[in-house]
Scaffold this motif. Structure first.
Motif, mmCIF file in Angstrom:
data_model
loop_
_atom_site.group_PDB
_atom_site.id
_atom_site.type_symbol
_atom_site.label_atom_id
_atom_site.label_comp_id
_atom_site.label_asym_id
_atom_site.label_seq_id
_atom_site.Cartn_x
_atom_site.Cartn_y
_atom_site.Cartn_z
ATOM 1 N N ILE A 119 75.100 79.598 79.949
ATOM 2 C CA ILE A 119 74.381 80.153 81.108
ATOM 3 C C ILE A 119 74.759 79.434 82.414
ATOM 4 C CG2 ILE A 119 72.488 81.061 79.712
ATOM 5 C CD1 ILE A 119 70.707 78.735 80.821
ATOM 6 N N GLY A 170 64.464 76.665 80.706
ATOM 7 C CA GLY A 170 65.291 77.567 81.494
ATOM 8 C C GLY A 170 66.420 76.834 82.175
ATOM 9 N N GLY A 171 67.311 77.618 82.754
ATOM 10 C CA GLY A 171 68.331 77.034 83.612
ATOM 11 C C GLY A 171 67.651 76.455 84.847
ATOM 12 N N ILE A 192 63.267 72.069 82.384
ATOM 13 C CA ILE A 192 63.838 72.844 83.490
ATOM 14 C C ILE A 192 64.754 71.984 84.372
ATOM 15 C CG2 ILE A 192 62.044 74.617 83.520
ATOM 16 C CD1 ILE A 192 60.594 73.102 85.726
ATOM 17 N N LEU A 228 61.392 67.723 78.429
ATOM 18 C CA LEU A 228 62.658 67.531 77.701
ATOM 19 C C LEU A 228 63.817 67.575 78.683
ATOM 20 C CD1 LEU A 228 62.228 70.087 74.741
ATOM 21 C CD2 LEU A 228 62.028 67.595 74.614
ATOM 22 N N LEU A 229 64.604 66.517 78.688
ATOM 23 C CA LEU A 229 65.790 66.476 79.546
ATOM 24 C C LEU A 229 66.855 65.684 78.791
ATOM 25 C CD1 LEU A 229 66.728 67.144 82.585
ATOM 26 C CD2 LEU A 229 66.308 64.720 83.003
ATOM 27 N N ARG A 230 67.694 66.399 78.070
ATOM 28 C CA ARG A 230 68.746 65.675 77.345
ATOM 29 C C ARG A 230 69.627 64.935 78.338
ATOM 30 N NH1 ARG A 230 71.231 69.708 72.777
ATOM 31 N NH2 ARG A 230 69.406 69.846 71.436
ATOM 32 N N GLU A 232 72.570 64.104 77.660
ATOM 33 C CA GLU A 232 73.873 64.727 77.320
ATOM 34 C C GLU A 232 74.935 63.732 76.864
ATOM 35 O OE1 GLU A 232 73.250 67.702 76.966
ATOM 36 O OE2 GLU A 232 72.062 68.460 78.628
ATOM 37 N N ARG A 253 70.532 61.733 86.267
ATOM 38 C CA ARG A 253 69.891 62.245 85.055
ATOM 39 C C ARG A 253 69.093 61.130 84.363
ATOM 40 N NH1 ARG A 253 70.355 67.566 83.405
ATOM 41 N NH2 ARG A 253 69.795 67.852 81.231
ATOM 42 N N PRO A 267 74.357 70.168 67.221
ATOM 43 C CA PRO A 267 75.810 70.248 67.388
ATOM 44 C C PRO A 267 76.199 70.993 68.663
ATOM 45 C CG PRO A 267 75.057 71.822 65.736
ATOM 46 C CD PRO A 267 73.862 70.975 66.102
ATOM 47 N N PHE A 268 77.257 70.542 69.305
ATOM 48 C CA PHE A 268 77.893 71.355 70.356
ATOM 49 C C PHE A 268 78.499 72.567 69.664
ATOM 50 C CE2 PHE A 268 82.189 72.520 71.760
ATOM 51 C CZ PHE A 268 81.859 73.147 72.955
ATOM 52 N N TYR A 300 69.816 84.569 76.431
ATOM 53 C CA TYR A 300 69.751 83.104 76.581
ATOM 54 C C TYR A 300 70.758 82.503 75.615
ATOM 55 C CZ TYR A 300 67.654 78.639 77.882
ATOM 56 O OH TYR A 300 67.436 77.363 78.386
#
Ligand code: SAM
Length: 342
Positions: A68, A104-105, A135, A155-157, A159, A179, A228-229, A302
């Motif tokens: 997205i 969401g994005g 978000i 939630l904020l991975r 990454e 981040r 997993p990616f 999504y």
């Protein structure tokens, strides 16, 4: 080695390497068993369910891995109205969900005022429920406003906790520093906070994974989301290989052992790469699943990655399917907010 990881709740770079490289299936079975036992000592055989509401697929960011991303002109964009979101909550509440995850994005259409209104409405109609927001990166003032409106979790991975790796996954405008700082601010405000990363993302190494684990130990999040990616055909990473089930399960177990109380989902992405992925994730130390409550007509839009599962099922089917899957491995999906247990 496993005893030492379990007893010290920490892992060295060498131990991580050994666990990730080993072909010794007995050692890996033991790893999963210890992680599963650790989870059941704290959370019993109860599995917490979160109702996932994917309320917008507009995004201003351009992460190279994500379906997205702003640059994907083929994505069919949508936004849910407050009424649609509340209707998802109503369905979810009747099915026994006591946590709603609004994901969401990063969509500027949803101003802070709008997000606060949505959170307030959900909390006033369902005061016995937790609201989780996912978000993206916002200012401290925005995070505080959502928290004051009643949001419980965020939630904020992260990454990847490795600067160089972060650059391979994101365009120049985005920064790992920001981040990580967002995560620290979220914790400071008082959210139950979740970080996390994709397993097998392009450029990931044992070293970057070690950085991820160190970051988890430092942040002490209440939740960690890993899955997993999986490549998406309309992204720059279309031709990259997906992360594997085996590596994801090993990492789930390690995270459970070094951070025992964490709320740890067996993710949809794990269920996408293996038909029994979520069951295997629970048996490797997970204790949360996140069935989809989004309206069926937007599910397919999504699309963070290709072949995402459960895009055609109504919420009731998703819940029933998940309850049956968990029952088949001796677990019980519960009607509970599912807060972090200290
Ligand atoms: N915009 C919010 C944010 O940045 O946290 C939430 C939505 S974002 C799409 C949710 C998560 O999806 C990301 O943190 C990322 O780890 C995951 N994701 C994105 N693309 C993926 C892919 N191709 N495979 C697996 N997971 C992916």
């Amino acid at each position: 080695m496993l005893e030492s990881i379990q007893n010290t709740q920490s892992i060295s770079r060498e131990e991580l390497d050994a666990i990730l490289q080993t072909q010794d299936s007995f050692l890996i079975q033991e790893l999963h068993k210890k992680a599963q036992q650790t989870a059941t000592q704290i959370y019993g055989n109860k599995i917490y369910i979160r109702g996932l509401i994917e309320f917008t697929n507009y995004c201003k960011n351009n992460c190279y891995y994500c379906g997205i991303r702003n640059g994907n002109t083929k994505a069919d964009r949508y936004r849910l109205t407050t009424e649609q979101i509340l209707s998802c909550c109503k369905t979810g509440w009747n099915l026994g969900f006591r946590t709603f995850v609004l994901q969401g994005g990063e969509d500027p259409y949803y101003t802070d005022v709008k997000i606060c209104q949505i959170v307030q409405e959900i909390k006033s109609k369902y005061p016995d429920c937790a609201v989780t927001l996912s978000i993206g990166e916002k200012s401290e003032e925005s995070y505080q406003a959502y928290f004051n409106a009643g949001a419980d979790r965020y939630l904020l991975r992260h990454e990847t906790a490795d600067e160089e790796h972060y650059r391979k996954l994101h365009p120049q405008q985005m920064s790992l520093n920001n981040r990580k700082n967002c995560l620290k601010v979220l914790k400071k405000i008082g959210y139950q906070t979740g970080c996390g990363f994709m397993v097998g993302s392009p450029g990931q190494t044992v070293d970057t994974l070690y950085q991820d684990l160190l970051f988890i130990k430092e942040l002490k999040p209440e939740m960690v989301g890993i899955g997993p990616f999986i490549p998406h055909k309309d992204t720059p990473f279309a031709d990259q290989p997906a992360g594997t089930l085996d590596l994801t399960l090993r990492l789930l177990s390690i995270i459970r052992l070094i951070h025992p109380h964490v709320l740890l989902p067996a993710t949809t992405a794990l269920g996408t790469i293996d038909p029994k992925g979520r069951e295997k994730g629970i048996l490797a130390g997970g204790n949360v699943v996140m069935p989809n409550l989004s309206p069926v007509n937007v599910r397919d839009k999504y699309k963070l990655y290709d072949n995402k599962i459960c895009t055609g099922d109504e919420a009731a089917e998703c819940k029933a399917c998940m309850a049956a899957r968990m029952k088949s491995i001796g677990y019980e999906v519960v009607t509970d907010r599912g807060d972090y247990k200290v």
